[in-house]
Scaffold this active site. Structure first.
Site, PDB file in Angstrom:
ATOM      1  N   GLU A   1       2.783  13.766   2.385  1.00 24.45           N
ATOM      2  CA  GLU A   1       4.330  13.484   2.373  1.00 24.45           C
ATOM      3  C   GLU A   1       5.028  14.810   2.641  1.00 24.45           C
ATOM      4  OE1 GLU A   1       4.860   9.997  -0.886  1.00 24.45           O
ATOM      5  OE2 GLU A   1       4.766  11.916  -1.511  1.00 24.45           O
TER       6      GLU A   1
ATOM      7  N   GLY B   1      -7.942   1.554   4.864  1.00 25.47           N
ATOM      8  CA  GLY B   1      -8.534   0.569   5.870  1.00 25.47           C
ATOM      9  C   GLY B   1      -9.567  -0.282   5.282  1.00 25.47           C
TER      10      GLY B   1
ATOM     11  N   ILE C   1      -8.013  -0.659  -0.267  1.00 25.73           N
ATOM     12  CA  ILE C   1      -8.000  -0.180  -1.655  1.00 25.73           C
ATOM     13  C   ILE C   1      -6.563   0.121  -2.306  1.00 25.73           C
ATOM     14  CG2 ILE C   1      -8.660   1.920  -3.113  1.00 25.73           C
ATOM     15  CD1 ILE C   1     -11.176   2.265  -1.042  1.00 25.73           C
ATOM     16  N   GLY C   2      -5.708   0.289  -1.294  1.00 22.53           N
ATOM     17  CA  GLY C   2      -4.332   0.459  -1.772  1.00 22.53           C
ATOM     18  C   GLY C   2      -3.681  -0.888  -2.179  1.00 22.53           C
TER      19      GLY C   2
ATOM     20  N   TYR D   1       4.040  -2.362   2.596  1.00 20.13           N
ATOM     21  CA  TYR D   1       4.530  -3.042   1.410  1.00 20.13           C
ATOM     22  C   TYR D   1       5.369  -4.540   1.953  1.00 20.13           C
ATOM     23  CZ  TYR D   1       3.876   1.773  -0.380  1.00 20.13           C
ATOM     24  OH  TYR D   1       3.410   3.126  -0.754  1.00 20.13           O
TER      25      TYR D   1
END
Lengths: 161, 161
Positions: free
Chosen positions: B26, B93, B96-97, B131
């Site tokens: 970030e 990819g 997992i998120g 998101y």
């Protein structure tokens, strides 16, 4: 005389009225479905999830602040999040909002919090000018996302994987 | 095989490494001053202020989610706030998120939470697309303010009134 004190359980109906007034001012009254029981559980239940301060002028409730503790992984310290800040229209212009925020700043320092955060509606320029005057900074680089309703239930459900 | 489980105290050093990796991604690494002791107190102290999920692929930690409970006065219900979500570059990819967020969505439903909120950096378009794909909505009308450092101390101090 202005007095700012932690709310007690008997203040719950007054706080809910203030929440509705605040929502009306924010043109979001249709979103308020909270009940006194919800608020009592959140503020005074077995595991409270929020706390409130009530401002009284000559004994009459004129505003409130409702907040909870959060956590910053970067600083490693807790913070406070101010969910609602409200002063009745008749009592504005006397610095009551500032006194509520000042009380909250003291709570933050006492708890070794790294910061106090809150959200303001973009069109509420008078509130934003007030916040900037206190030295608060808008987090320009960040966008807040919300997952709620059907998409939340869908992600949690058996077909969400 | 992917496994997502609540973090335990032995995972604290790994989580702090992930927090630093996330901050580097970030471009905010200079902001990370958290220590293992801070994180241990927040996650596993007497009064925990946050919780974490750890994702492991074939037993190797590949990501985490750190969250805490908040409260919505309008709905009268608690919510979850996702402070950090991170998957290592090598493990991206593989969904997992999504699985971490799915686990969080289930926690939210179990606790009768009204919503899950989080913040994304405005330049992180790939995260934002992800998101939105889950059905999350950006809160376009709101600006987040932060009071920290000297202005916070000044407001709390004897001359802050």
């Amino acid at each position: 005389m202005l007095a700012i004190q932690p709310a007690c359980e008997a203040d719950v109906p007054q706080i809910l009225r203030f929440i509705r007034e605040l929502a009306r001012y924010e043109r979001l009254e249709h979103e308020v479905i909270a009940t006194e029981a919800d608020l009592r559980a959140a503020l005074f239940g077995e595991r409270p999830s929020a706390q409130a301060l009530l401002a009284r002028l000559e004994g009459v409730p004129v505003g409130f602040a409702l907040y909870f503790q959060n956590f910053s992984t970067f600083t490693g310290r807790p913070g406070l999040y101010l969910e609602d800040l409200y002063v009745t229209p008749q009592a504005r212009g006397r610095g009551i909002g500032r006194q509520l925020l000042r009380h909250l700043a003291r709570v933050a320092i006492e708890r070794r919090c790294a910061r106090v955060d809150w959200a303001a509606l973009a069109w509420n320029t008078s509130a934003i000018a007030f916040y900037r005057g206190l030295g608060a900074q808008p987090l320009e680089d960040w966008r807040v996302f919300r997952l709620t309703g059907a998409p939340l239930e869908q992600l949690a459900g058996p077909d969400g994987g």
